[in-house]
Design a protein around this motif. Structure first.
Motif, PDB file in Angstrom:
ATOM      1  N   ILE A  21       0.876  -1.161   0.000  1.00 16.10           N
ATOM      2  CA  ILE A  21       0.000   0.000   0.000  1.00 16.10           C
ATOM      3  C   ILE A  21       0.912   1.208   0.000  1.00 16.10           C
ATOM      4  O   ILE A  21       1.628   1.461   0.973  1.00 16.10           O
ATOM      5  CB  ILE A  21      -0.953  -0.018   1.202  1.00 16.10           C
ATOM      6  N   GLU A  48      -0.076   4.409  -0.796  1.00 16.28           N
ATOM      7  CA  GLU A  48      -0.795   5.628  -0.437  1.00 16.28           C
ATOM      8  C   GLU A  48      -2.047   5.193   0.303  1.00 16.28           C
ATOM      9  O   GLU A  48      -2.703   4.238  -0.105  1.00 16.28           O
ATOM     10  CB  GLU A  48      -1.168   6.406  -1.701  1.00 16.28           C
ATOM     11  N   ALA A  49      -2.365   5.875   1.388  1.00 21.07           N
ATOM     12  CA  ALA A  49      -3.557   5.499   2.143  1.00 21.07           C
ATOM     13  C   ALA A  49      -4.180   6.719   2.793  1.00 21.07           C
ATOM     14  O   ALA A  49      -3.521   7.448   3.523  1.00 21.07           O
ATOM     15  CB  ALA A  49      -3.210   4.460   3.203  1.00 21.07           C
ATOM     16  N   GLY A  50      -5.431   6.923   2.494  1.00 23.28           N
ATOM     17  CA  GLY A  50      -6.204   7.995   3.097  1.00 23.28           C
ATOM     18  C   GLY A  50      -7.670   7.669   2.942  1.00 23.28           C
ATOM     19  O   GLY A  50      -8.032   6.742   2.236  1.00 23.28           O
ATOM     20  N   ARG A  51      -8.519   8.425   3.604  1.00 18.47           N
ATOM     21  CA  ARG A  51      -9.964   8.149   3.477  1.00 18.47           C
ATOM     22  C   ARG A  51     -10.451   8.369   2.057  1.00 18.47           C
ATOM     23  O   ARG A  51     -11.359   7.709   1.597  1.00 18.47           O
ATOM     24  CB  ARG A  51     -10.768   9.049   4.416  1.00 18.47           C
ATOM     25  N   ALA A  71      -6.671   5.277  -1.762  1.00 18.24           N
ATOM     26  CA  ALA A  71      -5.618   4.338  -1.369  1.00 18.24           C
ATOM     27  C   ALA A  71      -5.076   3.686  -2.629  1.00 18.24           C
ATOM     28  O   ALA A  71      -5.816   3.454  -3.586  1.00 18.24           O
ATOM     29  CB  ALA A  71      -6.163   3.286  -0.417  1.00 18.24           C
ATOM     30  N   ASP A  78      -7.305  -5.037   4.088  1.00 20.11           N
ATOM     31  CA  ASP A  78      -6.641  -4.048   4.928  1.00 20.11           C
ATOM     32  C   ASP A  78      -7.599  -2.870   5.118  1.00 20.11           C
ATOM     33  O   ASP A  78      -8.174  -2.372   4.147  1.00 20.11           O
ATOM     34  CB  ASP A  78      -5.346  -3.585   4.245  1.00 20.11           C
ATOM     35  N   ARG A  91      -7.145   0.182   5.489  1.00 20.68           N
ATOM     36  CA  ARG A  91      -6.791   1.373   4.707  1.00 20.68           C
ATOM     37  C   ARG A  91      -7.403   1.314   3.307  1.00 20.68           C
ATOM     38  O   ARG A  91      -7.756   2.343   2.732  1.00 20.68           O
ATOM     39  CB  ARG A  91      -5.278   1.519   4.609  1.00 20.68           C
ATOM     40  N   LEU A  92      -7.548   0.106   2.755  1.00 17.28           N
ATOM     41  CA  LEU A  92      -8.200  -0.038   1.443  1.00 17.28           C
ATOM     42  C   LEU A  92      -9.714  -0.022   1.591  1.00 17.28           C
ATOM     43  O   LEU A  92     -10.416   0.575   0.783  1.00 17.28           O
ATOM     44  CB  LEU A  92      -7.763  -1.335   0.762  1.00 17.28           C
ATOM     45  N   ASP A 127     -11.579   1.431   3.769  1.00 17.22           N
ATOM     46  CA  ASP A 127     -12.150   2.718   4.168  1.00 17.22           C
ATOM     47  C   ASP A 127     -12.021   3.808   3.110  1.00 17.22           C
ATOM     48  O   ASP A 127     -12.636   4.861   3.236  1.00 17.22           O
ATOM     49  CB  ASP A 127     -11.490   3.211   5.462  1.00 17.22           C
ATOM     50  N   ALA A 128     -11.234   3.569   2.081  1.00 13.61           N
ATOM     51  CA  ALA A 128     -10.995   4.594   1.061  1.00 13.61           C
ATOM     52  C   ALA A 128     -12.183   4.711   0.105  1.00 13.61           C
ATOM     53  O   ALA A 128     -12.813   3.709  -0.239  1.00 13.61           O
ATOM     54  CB  ALA A 128      -9.731   4.268   0.271  1.00 13.61           C
TER      55      ALA A 128
END
Length: 114
Positions: free
Chosen positions: A18, A20-23, A26, A48, A50-51, A53-54
């Motif tokens: 991963i 890049e990860a953000g809301r 990702a 994951d 992070r994925l 929730d994006a």
């Protein structure tokens, strides 16, 4: 004395990271060869948080040499389990990888960029 033939191409171990990860967005980057030996790692990475929730997930496949059907089906299972409002984009996949992704129907639930 005869020497043993050397393999012409080495299979690269897959890397799934991963990057890049953000809301909002990702990015999951792939490299090497994704086959049955990497299926467990792929399935773990796809859940994951992070994925999940994006709002948008990008699958960066520019360094991916090969994907087998088992891994392609794992991608479609993950894609169809996401909310319909979440966007999924595949970037950089070569022709043979895109062909496999089309064969499992990923193009019906994701944008596949060439």
């Amino acid at each position: 004395m005869a020497s043993e033939p050397q393999p012409t191409a080495r299979a690269r171990r897959p890397t799934l990271s991963i990057t890049e990860a953000g809301r909002r967005r990702a990015v999951l980057a792939f490299s090497g060869r994704l086959d049955a030996g990497a299926l467990g790692e792929l399935e773990e990475r796809l859940v994951d948080p992070r994925l999940l929730d994006a709002q948008e997930v990008v699958l960066e496949m520019g360094d991916l040499d090969h994907i087998d059907l088992a891994c392609a089906y794992a991608l479609i299972r993950a894609a169809t389990g996401r909310p319909q409002s979440a966007a999924l984009t595949v970037r950089g996949a070569d022709r043979t990888v895109r062909r496999t992704l089309h064969a499992v129907g990923l193009d019906a639930v994701a944008v596949i960029e060439e």
